[in-house]
Design a protein around this motif. Sequence first.
Motif, PDB file in Angstrom:
ATOM      1  N   GLY A  58      -7.361  57.284  10.091  1.00  0.00           N
ATOM      2  CA  GLY A  58      -8.444  58.042  10.788  1.00  0.00           C
ATOM      3  C   GLY A  58      -9.803  57.708  10.183  1.00  0.00           C
ATOM      4  N   ILE A  59      -9.941  56.716   9.324  1.00  0.00           N
ATOM      5  CA  ILE A  59     -11.096  56.349   9.038  1.00  0.00           C
ATOM      6  C   ILE A  59     -11.982  55.837  10.124  1.00  0.00           C
ATOM      7  N   THR A  60     -13.322  55.850  10.199  1.00  0.00           N
ATOM      8  CA  THR A  60     -14.028  55.271  11.294  1.00  0.00           C
ATOM      9  C   THR A  60     -14.996  54.090  10.808  1.00  0.00           C
ATOM     10  N   GLN A  66     -21.231  53.834   6.452  1.00  0.00           N
ATOM     11  CA  GLN A  66     -22.137  54.734   5.603  1.00  0.00           C
ATOM     12  C   GLN A  66     -21.799  54.396   3.986  1.00  0.00           C
ATOM     13  N   PHE A  67     -20.508  54.164   3.795  1.00  0.00           N
ATOM     14  CA  PHE A  67     -20.302  54.007   2.508  1.00  0.00           C
ATOM     15  C   PHE A  67     -20.685  52.378   2.029  1.00  0.00           C
ATOM     16  N   LEU A  68     -20.721  51.569   2.654  1.00  0.00           N
ATOM     17  CA  LEU A  68     -21.412  50.425   2.340  1.00  0.00           C
ATOM     18  C   LEU A  68     -22.715  50.396   1.945  1.00  0.00           C
ATOM     19  N   GLN A  69     -23.523  51.385   2.955  1.00  0.00           N
ATOM     20  CA  GLN A  69     -24.895  51.508   2.599  1.00  0.00           C
ATOM     21  C   GLN A  69     -25.129  52.168   1.590  1.00  0.00           C
ATOM     22  N   GLN A  70     -24.405  53.225   1.329  1.00  0.00           N
ATOM     23  CA  GLN A  70     -24.252  53.932  -0.209  1.00  0.00           C
ATOM     24  C   GLN A  70     -24.106  53.043  -1.335  1.00  0.00           C
ATOM     25  N   LYS A  71     -23.461  51.996  -1.214  1.00  0.00           N
ATOM     26  CA  LYS A  71     -23.098  51.191  -2.301  1.00  0.00           C
ATOM     27  C   LYS A  71     -24.355  50.149  -2.343  1.00  0.00           C
ATOM     28  N   GLY A  72     -25.105  50.014  -1.505  1.00  0.00           N
ATOM     29  CA  GLY A  72     -26.252  48.940  -1.140  1.00  0.00           C
ATOM     30  C   GLY A  72     -25.409  47.737  -1.150  1.00  0.00           C
ATOM     31  N   SER A  73     -24.456  47.803  -0.386  1.00  0.00           N
ATOM     32  CA  SER A  73     -23.674  46.353  -0.311  1.00  0.00           C
ATOM     33  C   SER A  73     -24.435  45.482   0.782  1.00  0.00           C
ATOM     34  N   GLN A 228     -11.262  54.735  -7.512  1.00  0.00           N
ATOM     35  CA  GLN A 228     -12.712  55.035  -7.350  1.00  0.00           C
ATOM     36  C   GLN A 228     -13.309  55.163  -6.212  1.00  0.00           C
ATOM     37  N   PHE A 229     -12.904  54.446  -5.076  1.00  0.00           N
ATOM     38  CA  PHE A 229     -13.775  54.327  -3.775  1.00  0.00           C
ATOM     39  C   PHE A 229     -13.305  55.732  -3.001  1.00  0.00           C
ATOM     40  N   LYS A 230     -11.778  56.109  -3.261  1.00  0.00           N
ATOM     41  CA  LYS A 230     -11.282  57.352  -2.547  1.00  0.00           C
ATOM     42  C   LYS A 230     -11.975  58.777  -3.181  1.00  0.00           C
ATOM     43  N   ALA A 231     -12.506  58.565  -4.384  1.00  0.00           N
ATOM     44  CA  ALA A 231     -13.066  59.840  -4.902  1.00  0.00           C
ATOM     45  C   ALA A 231     -14.749  59.822  -4.833  1.00  0.00           C
ATOM     46  N   GLU A 232     -15.290  58.578  -4.274  1.00  0.00           N
ATOM     47  CA  GLU A 232     -16.567  58.525  -4.192  1.00  0.00           C
ATOM     48  C   GLU A 232     -17.306  58.927  -2.871  1.00  0.00           C
ATOM     49  N   TYR A 233     -16.267  59.252  -2.038  1.00  0.00           N
ATOM     50  CA  TYR A 233     -16.774  59.585  -0.507  1.00  0.00           C
ATOM     51  C   TYR A 233     -15.700  60.349   0.131  1.00  0.00           C
ATOM     52  N   ASN A 234     -16.210  61.350   1.062  1.00  0.00           N
ATOM     53  CA  ASN A 234     -15.114  62.051   2.000  1.00  0.00           C
ATOM     54  C   ASN A 234     -14.633  61.366   3.118  1.00  0.00           C
ATOM     55  N   TRP A 235     -13.169  60.702   2.730  1.00  0.00           N
ATOM     56  CA  TRP A 235     -12.585  60.149   3.738  1.00  0.00           C
ATOM     57  C   TRP A 235     -11.837  60.778   4.796  1.00  0.00           C
ATOM     58  N   SER A 236     -11.901  62.234   4.658  1.00  0.00           N
ATOM     59  CA  SER A 236     -10.956  63.134   5.307  1.00  0.00           C
ATOM     60  C   SER A 236     -11.365  62.756   6.974  1.00  0.00           C
ATOM     61  N   ALA A 237     -10.651  63.130   7.745  1.00  0.00           N
ATOM     62  CA  ALA A 237     -10.835  62.962   9.090  1.00  0.00           C
ATOM     63  C   ALA A 237     -12.410  63.268   9.665  1.00  0.00           C
ATOM     64  N   VAL A 248     -25.759  48.632  19.233  1.00  0.00           N
ATOM     65  CA  VAL A 248     -27.005  49.391  19.120  1.00  0.00           C
ATOM     66  C   VAL A 248     -27.789  49.529  17.679  1.00  0.00           C
ATOM     67  N   ASP A 249     -26.902  48.985  16.860  1.00  0.00           N
ATOM     68  CA  ASP A 249     -27.234  49.108  15.487  1.00  0.00           C
ATOM     69  C   ASP A 249     -27.553  50.332  15.024  1.00  0.00           C
ATOM     70  N   GLY A 250     -26.644  51.463  15.112  1.00  0.00           N
ATOM     71  CA  GLY A 250     -26.975  52.859  14.909  1.00  0.00           C
ATOM     72  C   GLY A 250     -26.051  53.766  15.676  1.00  0.00           C
ATOM     73  N   ASP A 251     -26.124  54.954  15.286  1.00  0.00           N
ATOM     74  CA  ASP A 251     -25.035  56.071  16.017  1.00  0.00           C
ATOM     75  C   ASP A 251     -25.108  56.274  17.487  1.00  0.00           C
TER      76      ASP A 251
END
Length: 347
Positions: A58-60, A66-73, A228-237, A248-251
Amino acid sequence: MNPRRMWWCLPALLVACGPASEAPAVVDELTGQLLEPATTSFDMHRLLEDTDITGGQGITTAQVQQFLQQKGSYLAGYTDPAWNKTAAALIVEQSKASGISPLYMLARIQTESSLVTSGTSTNLAKATGCGCPDSGGCSTSYAGFGKQVECSAKKLRGYLTDLDAGRATVSGWKVNVSKSTSDPCTVKPANKATAALYTYTPWVGAYATQCGRTTVGGSSLVALKFSQFKAEYNWSASTSTACYSGTVDGDVKAGGCVQSSSDGVWRQCVNGEFTAGTTARPTTCTISYPWCSSVTLGRSVPTRTCVQSRSTAAWQQCGAEGAWLSAPNAESAGGGPAGSCYATYAL
């Protein structure tokens, strides 16, 4: 992945290495990545659960982005030119295509190349270590981010298929059957996930309770990063009805439709995910991002494309609903009202 030398602070250099209480940095002998202090330990016979490897369906793409952006990846802003898709889209699409968790794939990428937390493109061509044996060298067949993710997902699915059928994997790993790792350690995998992990990386590594070489991350590092990654972000549906679009480079809001820059196919955002796509624009679009017809170029171009008009010399950018928007600073700033220029065409 060639073994690399482990660097420690050398007294002979007569340079202070920091406070005596700090542990010296250790570099993974296999990947060359910096290993963090082993503050967490895992059971080497049961590193992850089977659902850790195959779940997360269910991960989108929006969540991974968003997770990559939060990590500064570096991956947060990367689009693979061979696939014309963002790193987030490739991680989600290729993982799900093989029934593998995108969260596991993020842990694999971090273990092999540190790209999830790195702000640079170092190791991009061997992001998942797929086709890179311990004996040295990487196969050019799997070079590139998209190919690395695809290769990794397919190989893991192949291991699980063998295990599901009661067979050993290609390198002899099987549930409840003892086998030696390269550390060496004698491991008896308690589940399919653990047997599959050791097939991919036959090292226990620095983060297991019973055994493991401290100078190698190994499969225990995959377990650490997953946790670690599971705990750092809300991966629920996802409760969001929006969809992230690389075109579009956006939502894009629920019901919105995008004509993909990669293949010209229309896709609609439904329940936080884009549909498979059609050649015709859906009739229920709440907003649309089609290609724009350019008289100057004599053809249509994807949304966000910036073109200098042949008739007026003014810069314009392709926007929502196929409208050309004034973008006077497109050439100098690299973008306009619709965002960064997908492509730039000057006179």
